[in-house]
Design a protein around this motif. Sequence first.
Motif, PDB file in Angstrom:
ATOM      1  N   PHE A  97      30.554 -20.226   6.303  1.00 12.00           N
ATOM      2  CA  PHE A  97      30.092 -21.353   6.502  1.00 12.00           C
ATOM      3  C   PHE A  97      30.328 -22.095   7.847  1.00 12.00           C
ATOM      4  N   GLY A  98      29.231 -22.497   8.576  1.00 13.94           N
ATOM      5  CA  GLY A  98      29.477 -23.552   9.555  1.00 13.94           C
ATOM      6  C   GLY A  98      28.873 -24.483   9.587  1.00 13.94           C
ATOM      7  N   ASN A  99      28.884 -25.329  10.463  1.00 20.01           N
ATOM      8  CA  ASN A  99      29.731 -27.130   9.771  1.00 20.01           C
ATOM      9  C   ASN A  99      28.328 -27.970   9.759  1.00 20.01           C
ATOM     10  N   GLN A 135      21.049 -29.245   1.543  1.00 17.84           N
ATOM     11  CA  GLN A 135      21.488 -29.559   0.466  1.00 17.84           C
ATOM     12  C   GLN A 135      20.940 -30.206   1.019  1.00 17.84           C
ATOM     13  N   LEU A 180      22.833 -25.570   5.796  1.00 21.63           N
ATOM     14  CA  LEU A 180      24.080 -25.010   6.708  1.00 21.63           C
ATOM     15  C   LEU A 180      23.773 -22.874   6.285  1.00 21.63           C
ATOM     16  N   TYR A 207      21.019 -22.003   3.556  1.00 23.57           N
ATOM     17  CA  TYR A 207      21.535 -23.234   2.423  1.00 23.57           C
ATOM     18  C   TYR A 207      20.639 -24.483   2.838  1.00 23.57           C
ATOM     19  N   ARG A 245      22.524 -31.566  10.381  1.00 23.73           N
ATOM     20  CA  ARG A 245      21.381 -32.804   9.678  1.00 23.73           C
ATOM     21  C   ARG A 245      20.086 -32.537  10.636  1.00 23.73           C
ATOM     22  N   PHE A 279      20.075 -31.350   5.176  1.00 22.12           N
ATOM     23  CA  PHE A 279      21.393 -30.757   6.100  1.00 22.12           C
ATOM     24  C   PHE A 279      21.380 -29.533   5.628  1.00 22.12           C
ATOM     25  N   LYS A 314      24.539 -30.690  16.090  1.00 20.23           N
ATOM     26  CA  LYS A 314      24.762 -30.669  14.549  1.00 20.23           C
ATOM     27  C   LYS A 314      23.822 -32.349  14.563  1.00 20.23           C
ATOM     28  N   GLY A 341      23.797 -35.592  -2.836  1.00 16.39           N
ATOM     29  CA  GLY A 341      24.407 -35.754  -4.283  1.00 16.39           C
ATOM     30  C   GLY A 341      23.861 -33.847  -4.738  1.00 16.39           C
ATOM     31  N   GLN A 342      23.385 -33.053  -4.239  1.00 18.91           N
ATOM     32  CA  GLN A 342      23.629 -32.124  -4.333  1.00 18.91           C
ATOM     33  C   GLN A 342      24.053 -30.833  -4.193  1.00 18.91           C
ATOM     34  N   GLY A 343      23.407 -29.354  -4.960  1.00 20.77           N
ATOM     35  CA  GLY A 343      24.542 -28.607  -5.284  1.00 20.77           C
ATOM     36  C   GLY A 343      23.155 -27.815  -3.604  1.00 20.77           C
ATOM     37  N   LEU A 344      24.011 -26.499  -2.805  1.00 24.62           N
ATOM     38  CA  LEU A 344      23.193 -25.407  -1.721  1.00 24.62           C
ATOM     39  C   LEU A 344      21.998 -24.740  -2.791  1.00 24.62           C
TER      40      LEU A 344
END
Lengths: 114, 112
Positions: free
Chosen positions: B103-105, B37, B90, B35, B108, B88, B9, B40-43
Amino acid sequence: GQQLNQSPQSMFIQEGEDVSMNCTSSSIFNTWLWYKQDPGEGPVLLIALYKAGELTSNGRLTAQFGITRKDSFLNISASIPSDVGIYFCAGPPGRGSGTYKYIFGTGTRLKVLA
Amino acid sequence: DGGITQSPKYLFRKEGQNVTLSCEQNLNHDAMYWYRQDPGQGLRLIYYSQIVNDFQKGDIAEGYSVSREKKESFPLTVTSAQKNPTAFYLCASSHVGNSPLHFGNGTRLTVT
């Protein structure tokens, strides 16, 4: 390149209010997906739309595939505190090109005030 | 229960070290994705794979590598060539075609 614009970028609402957000594309999409992401977690699929004009509900959530195929809308009715999070739209651009390169919007950050 | 498992994690590494992020799925999906991330941004898509032993670069593949030796597994290596690796990450999977991603969790990664 292709982009997805989400609006609004963020919103603060009172518990019990309805919420509306939208996503627009510079090109035609064949599928629209809406996800919710909680802090530190992965996005969870809320609703998938596959046909222009389609209106689909999932509990208090309702999403629509725009007629022009370049936009989609998500509504949340009677918001509750657990609705807080980031809502993303996404889709695979192209007409059956076989591409799996989904594009994601930048998200709408929702905060619900009790 | 079927799902996607990412581990660990949280991951901390020193600059200059390669690090591998794990992603396993038991949904019998053919396609898998990575992906990135940022706050404040998208993937943003790093790599994707539609079938075992095949994968394609996404929009930000520089400094990353992947393998797809098994249908269930799609590990991502963040190499020392990645200039800004703290983010982060994904992992996702889907059936072929315009199927929704699951998606997985996330992992980070912090590089200092």
